[in-house]
Write a protein that holds these residues in place. Structure first.
Motif, mmCIF file in Angstrom:
data_model
loop_
_atom_site.group_PDB
_atom_site.id
_atom_site.type_symbol
_atom_site.label_atom_id
_atom_site.label_comp_id
_atom_site.label_asym_id
_atom_site.label_seq_id
_atom_site.Cartn_x
_atom_site.Cartn_y
_atom_site.Cartn_z
ATOM 1 N N ASP A 347 0.957 -1.013 -0.028
ATOM 2 C CA ASP A 347 0.240 0.016 0.049
ATOM 3 C C ASP A 347 0.688 1.331 -0.113
ATOM 4 O OD1 ASP A 347 -2.325 -1.305 -0.068
ATOM 5 O OD2 ASP A 347 -2.555 -1.403 2.105
ATOM 6 N N ALA A 348 1.958 1.263 0.773
ATOM 7 C CA ALA A 348 2.988 2.476 0.883
ATOM 8 C C ALA A 348 3.459 2.733 -0.343
ATOM 9 C CB ALA A 348 3.898 2.371 1.984
ATOM 10 N N LEU A 349 4.103 1.577 -0.993
ATOM 11 C CA LEU A 349 4.670 1.792 -2.211
ATOM 12 C C LEU A 349 3.760 2.258 -3.413
ATOM 13 C CD1 LEU A 349 6.787 -1.530 -2.670
ATOM 14 C CD2 LEU A 349 7.662 0.899 -2.703
ATOM 15 N N ARG A 350 2.568 1.603 -3.557
ATOM 16 C CA ARG A 350 1.420 2.081 -4.433
ATOM 17 C C ARG A 350 1.398 3.696 -4.260
ATOM 18 N NH1 ARG A 350 -3.569 2.166 -3.156
ATOM 19 N NH2 ARG A 350 -3.447 0.646 -1.602
ATOM 20 N N MET A 351 1.021 4.030 -2.806
ATOM 21 C CA MET A 351 0.621 5.265 -2.692
ATOM 22 C C MET A 351 1.621 6.311 -2.909
ATOM 23 S SD MET A 351 -2.187 5.288 0.669
ATOM 24 C CE MET A 351 -1.010 4.446 1.562
ATOM 25 N N ALA A 357 1.217 12.016 -0.527
ATOM 26 C CA ALA A 357 2.012 12.147 0.654
ATOM 27 C C ALA A 357 1.242 12.054 1.735
ATOM 28 C CB ALA A 357 2.550 13.780 0.436
ATOM 29 N N GLU A 358 0.172 12.621 2.076
ATOM 30 C CA GLU A 358 -0.558 12.660 3.205
ATOM 31 C C GLU A 358 -1.058 11.238 3.859
ATOM 32 O OE1 GLU A 358 -1.150 15.178 5.366
ATOM 33 O OE2 GLU A 358 -0.539 16.672 4.512
ATOM 34 N N GLU A 359 -1.306 10.363 2.730
ATOM 35 C CA GLU A 359 -1.734 8.959 3.182
ATOM 36 C C GLU A 359 -0.346 8.048 3.365
ATOM 37 O OE1 GLU A 359 -2.518 10.928 0.539
ATOM 38 O OE2 GLU A 359 -4.685 11.023 0.355
ATOM 39 N N VAL A 360 0.349 8.321 2.807
ATOM 40 C CA VAL A 360 1.581 7.803 2.889
ATOM 41 C C VAL A 360 2.228 7.924 4.296
ATOM 42 C CG1 VAL A 360 4.117 7.188 2.379
ATOM 43 C CG2 VAL A 360 2.515 7.606 0.639
ATOM 44 N N TYR A 361 2.178 9.349 4.812
ATOM 45 C CA TYR A 361 2.734 9.696 6.120
ATOM 46 C C TYR A 361 1.894 8.814 7.260
ATOM 47 C CZ TYR A 361 4.353 12.793 9.948
ATOM 48 O OH TYR A 361 4.659 13.141 11.040
ATOM 49 N N LEU A 376 6.669 15.163 11.164
ATOM 50 C CA LEU A 376 7.616 15.268 9.979
ATOM 51 C C LEU A 376 6.593 16.058 8.785
ATOM 52 C CD1 LEU A 376 9.446 11.869 9.636
ATOM 53 C CD2 LEU A 376 10.292 14.154 10.681
ATOM 54 N N ASP A 377 7.109 16.415 7.648
ATOM 55 C CA ASP A 377 6.462 17.027 6.686
ATOM 56 C C ASP A 377 6.212 15.943 5.680
ATOM 57 O OD1 ASP A 377 5.388 18.357 4.378
ATOM 58 O OD2 ASP A 377 7.375 19.519 3.890
ATOM 59 N N PRO A 378 5.138 15.764 5.550
ATOM 60 C CA PRO A 378 4.754 14.561 4.626
ATOM 61 C C PRO A 378 5.401 14.794 3.117
ATOM 62 C CG PRO A 378 2.748 15.342 5.881
ATOM 63 C CD PRO A 378 3.639 16.304 5.918
ATOM 64 N N ASP A 379 5.506 15.937 2.703
ATOM 65 C CA ASP A 379 6.006 16.115 1.252
ATOM 66 C C ASP A 379 7.624 15.762 1.504
ATOM 67 O OD1 ASP A 379 3.606 16.749 -0.245
ATOM 68 O OD2 ASP A 379 3.848 18.877 0.655
ATOM 69 N N ALA A 380 8.071 15.807 2.505
ATOM 70 C CA ALA A 380 9.576 15.769 2.579
ATOM 71 C C ALA A 380 9.832 14.259 2.777
ATOM 72 C CB ALA A 380 10.026 16.530 4.028
ATOM 73 N N VAL A 381 9.013 13.584 3.472
ATOM 74 C CA VAL A 381 8.912 12.183 3.650
ATOM 75 C C VAL A 381 8.828 11.583 2.313
ATOM 76 C CG1 VAL A 381 7.971 9.993 4.230
ATOM 77 C CG2 VAL A 381 8.075 12.101 5.749
ATOM 78 N N LEU A 382 7.994 11.892 1.206
ATOM 79 C CA LEU A 382 7.967 11.476 0.195
ATOM 80 C C LEU A 382 9.020 11.987 -0.859
ATOM 81 C CD1 LEU A 382 5.153 10.325 -1.362
ATOM 82 C CD2 LEU A 382 4.777 12.433 -2.757
ATOM 83 N N ASP A 383 9.672 12.857 -0.581
ATOM 84 C CA ASP A 383 10.701 13.107 -1.229
ATOM 85 C C ASP A 383 12.003 12.236 -0.982
ATOM 86 O OD1 ASP A 383 9.614 15.177 -2.664
ATOM 87 O OD2 ASP A 383 10.382 16.572 -1.484
#
Length: 525
Positions: A347-351, A357-361, A376-383
């Protein structure tokens, strides 16, 4: 020929010699530079001497020392080439070729465990080991019914040696840093120590191997040798011919590398889905590349009648490698995953690939990768995540040492935002072994320089990942007919429970000891 050193004092002294030896060689190198030698030449000599000592000490001690060396061998891909070069050959030796124990010791173990007439069980038994590893060595033999077999014999005192080594290595893990620059090896040592009892239990290993052999019995791509006999300290399995993955890494053709890499990725993700078990020791010494059944007999015959050089060519003759198979050995360490790999991974890989970003976080927080006290900043986690999972996005991806070095450097550099964010992430205990196995497999794929369709394997086998790159469409509502309506007096039928593939009750048991979680270790062990 050497027995496994028993005394803790002797073993500790040898292990302590590793960082002390490095310090001595560094001083020697400084003297050479003062004497006019170039820094580059001196550094290369220091690294080569350190690599030689690394193999000598870890190989002679076997036990936990060699187990650590084997685990480190798959991570050399992440090191800069000028550092990794000298260590590559030394660490690769540890995958299959440690100094063997004397024949008298082997015979003693067999007599104790199989009986004084143990030789009657075999038509032939080769005293020279085919491979010597961390807690045991393998001898080729012919079983009394005519089958070619591999006889794994556990070193006397291996249990005490494993615990002693890993305890001592953990105490001066920081001092071992110069041996493999840029890596934090303490979490790896801790995780290996937590698995000691499983590693030593050949009954557990026989059960795990039997479950895999039964599940993959008719598989066209993966071969698991069957178990022939097992008792304490001795495990007899079917013999398997093939080209070790270490040889494919060293001299394989692009076709061999790609085929081996594709099958390795397939086994990593299909194994837990099909058996409920994750093979947790994916170093190259545990895998073979095998020709298809209709060609293996010819290959073996040609190899036996040829000199060494021609024997190698007989197994790797040019041709179509699309039907070659992956042989898998050593099921001493497994993770028990009765429902397969955890769905949150898929799920995390797909999202992440979809930019959610928000859903992954939120999922990472729910699963314990982000502690409640951390924001943490969700966008930073995605990056942070996107470059690491690049292989899952492409239709096919070429794993290489340079790609892995780039990822390692990005995360290891204290000035990097990725480094700062990574330090705040947490690795939950239930994901520790999955994390190490995945990283190790990626390390081997990079050593192979294999081009792999990883996304295909993820879509086929990883729960939650299917259709990762396709938008999820809501089904259009169908007009409701009178006969399709559910009335209050006629309740809807209960849904049929979903059938899960996996193992039985044995493989559903969790490990007795749960390792501690690790902070800042989500990407680099």
């Amino acid at each position: 020929m050497s027995d496994l050193p028993r005394k803790a004092v002797t073993r500790t002294a040898k292990l302590a010699a590793l960082p002390l030896g490095f310090a001595g060689r560094a001083t020697w190198g400084l003297g050479k530079r003062i004497g006019g030698r170039s820094a580059e030449i001196v550094a290369r000599e220091v690294q080569q001497r350190t690599a030689d000592q690394l193999f000598k000490v870890l190989g002679e001690l076997k036990g936990g020392a060699m187990k650590l060396g084997q685990a480190l061998s798959v991570f050399e891909s992440a090191l800069p080439e000028d550092v990794a070069g000298p260590y590559r050959a030394a660490l690769t030796k540890l995958q299959e070729a440690a100094p063997p124990m004397p024949t008298r010791t082997v015979h003693g173990v067999l007599a104790e465990r199989l009986g004084e007439d143990w030789q009657d069980l075999f038509v032939e038994f080769e005293d020279r080991p085919a491979a010597a590893a961390s807690i045991g060595q393998v001898h080729r033999a012919v079983w009394h019914d005519g089958r070619d077999v591999a006889v794994k014999v556990q070193y006397p005192g291996a249990g005490d040696a494993l615990l002693s080594d890993l305890t001592q290595l953990g105490r001066f893990a920081r001092l071992l840093g110069p041996l493999v620059p840029g890596m934090d090896i303490k979490p790896l040592i801790t995780e290996l120590r937590d698995r000691v009892s499983e590693e030593l239990d050949y009954a557990l290993e026989a059960r795990a191997q039997s479950e895999h052999a039964a599940e993959f019995a008719d598989d066209p791509d993966v071969v698991i040798p069957g178990v022939v006999h097992q008792c304490e300290q001795v495990l007899v399995t079917e013999w398997m011919e093939g080209t070790p993955l270490s040889e494919v890494i060293a001299d394989g053709t692009p076709e061999q590398r790609n085929r081996a890499g594709q099958l390795l990725a397939r086994f990593l993700f299909s194994g837990p889905a099909r058996t409920g078990l994750l093979h947790a020791d994916p170093h190259p010494g545990n895998f073979r590349l095998l020709p298809p059944p209709d060609r293996i007999a010819d290959s073996v015959e040609a190899a036996e009648s040829a000199d060494d050089g021609a024997a190698d060519e007989s197994f790797t003759a040019s041709g179509n490698f699309g039907d070659w198979r992956l042989g898998v050995l050593d099921f001493g360490t497994v993770d028990r995953l009765p429902d397969g790999l955890p769905r949150p991974i898929g799920d995390a890989l797909r999202m992440t690939l979809s930019g959610q970003a928000e859903e992954v976080y939120e999922m990472l927080r729910e699963e314990g990768f982000v502690k409640d006290s951390i924001e943490l900043d969700p966008d930073a986690v995605l990056d942070y995540l996107l470059p690491i999972i690049e292989p899952a996005q492409a239709e096919e991806f070429t794993f290489s040492r340079s790609w892995l070095r780039t990822q390692a450097a990005r995360i290891a550099d204290p000035r990097s935002p990725a480094h700062q964010l990574g330090k705040q992430l947490n690795l939950p205990p239930s994901y520790l072994l999955i994390h190490r196995v995945t990283l190790s497999t990626i390390g081997v794929l990079c050593q192979l320089n294999a081009t792999v369709r990883l996304r295909d394997e993820l879509e086929n086998w990883l729960p939650g990942f299917a259709s990762a790159l396709e938008p999820e469409l809501e089904p259009e509502p169908k007009p409701e007919s009178e006969s399709e309506r559910v009335t209050e007096s006629e309740p809807a039928p209960e849904p049929v429970p979903e059938q899960k593939s996996g193992s039985g009750s044995e493989s559903g048991a969790k490990s007795e000891s749960e390792p501690e979680s690790g902070e800042g270790a989500v990407v680099g062990a």
